[in-house]
Design a protein around this motif. Structure first.
Motif, PDB file in Angstrom:
ATOM      1  N   THR A   1      51.082  38.190  36.638  1.00  0.00           N
ATOM      2  CA  THR A   1      49.860  38.985  36.641  1.00  0.00           C
ATOM      3  C   THR A   1      50.073  40.135  37.623  1.00  0.00           C
ATOM      4  N   PRO A   2      49.201  41.117  37.634  1.00  0.00           N
ATOM      5  CA  PRO A   2      49.371  42.225  38.582  1.00  0.00           C
ATOM      6  C   PRO A   2      49.398  41.794  40.050  1.00  0.00           C
ATOM      7  N   THR A   3      48.759  40.660  40.382  1.00  0.00           N
ATOM      8  CA  THR A   3      48.699  40.225  41.774  1.00  0.00           C
ATOM      9  C   THR A   3      49.492  38.949  42.051  1.00  0.00           C
ATOM     10  N   GLY A   4      50.205  38.422  41.070  1.00  0.00           N
ATOM     11  CA  GLY A   4      50.965  37.184  41.272  1.00  0.00           C
ATOM     12  C   GLY A   4      51.308  36.536  39.957  1.00  0.00           C
ATOM     13  N   CYS A   5      50.687  35.376  39.684  1.00  0.00           N
ATOM     14  CA  CYS A   5      50.916  34.716  38.397  1.00  0.00           C
ATOM     15  C   CYS A   5      49.753  33.809  38.066  1.00  0.00           C
TER      16      CYS A   5
END
Length: 157
Positions: A113-117
């Motif tokens: 995801t844009p911030t991690g998963c």
């Protein structure tokens, strides 16, 4: 800290857990599958966890025992059917000896995801009755949320 969603729809034989981690898939997958880290988050704060076996490969077996403060033990085991690090894990999950919803097939994916998963974990039971017998046992929602919060802390450390 990430967010956790549990999806338990009436009439279905699965339980879906979705959790967003503030870590890339490689880091989250490693922490999720590391037998040395599991006792720090698996089972939330309600259980002491001992990992007896953890052979993370196709055909490899795993076994752990969760113990309540009163000494009640919950041994469980399974076999890894797919290990595609860091994105997918497929395994079986069963209580010893038997128990509610005794056998499950669990498919776990770690998507960037844009911030991690995002972890999506789908536990498929043999029947709706098995799933419904397992869901109320032991505080599924509160325990899952607490475990994921602890795993977030492990990832942050």
């Amino acid at each position: 800290m990430g967010t956790t969603e549990l999806i338990v729809e009436p009439g279905r034989q699965d339980v879906v857990v979705v959790h967003d981690f503030d870590a890339p898939p490689e880091v989250a997958f490693r922490a999720y599958t590391d037998p040395d880290l599991m006792p720090r988050w698996k089972g939330s704060e309600r259980f002491a966890v001992v990992v007896d076996e953890h052979d993370l490969r196709v055909g490899g077996r795993w076994r752990l025992v969760m113990t309540r403060a009163d000494g009640t033990e919950y041994p469980m085991r399974g076999v890894f059917h797919e290990v595609s690090a860091p994105h997918r894990l497929v395994s079986t999950y069963e209580f010893e000896p038997g128990g509610p919803g005794a056998l499950q097939l669990v498919v776990e994916t770690f998507e960037p995801t844009p911030t991690g998963c995002r972890l999506t974990s789908v536990s498929l039971f043999a029947s709706v009755e098995d799933r419904d017998g397992w869901v109320p046992s032991g505080g599924l929602e509160s325990g899952t949320r607490a475990s994921m919060a602890l795993l977030d802390e492990v990832l942050a450390s």
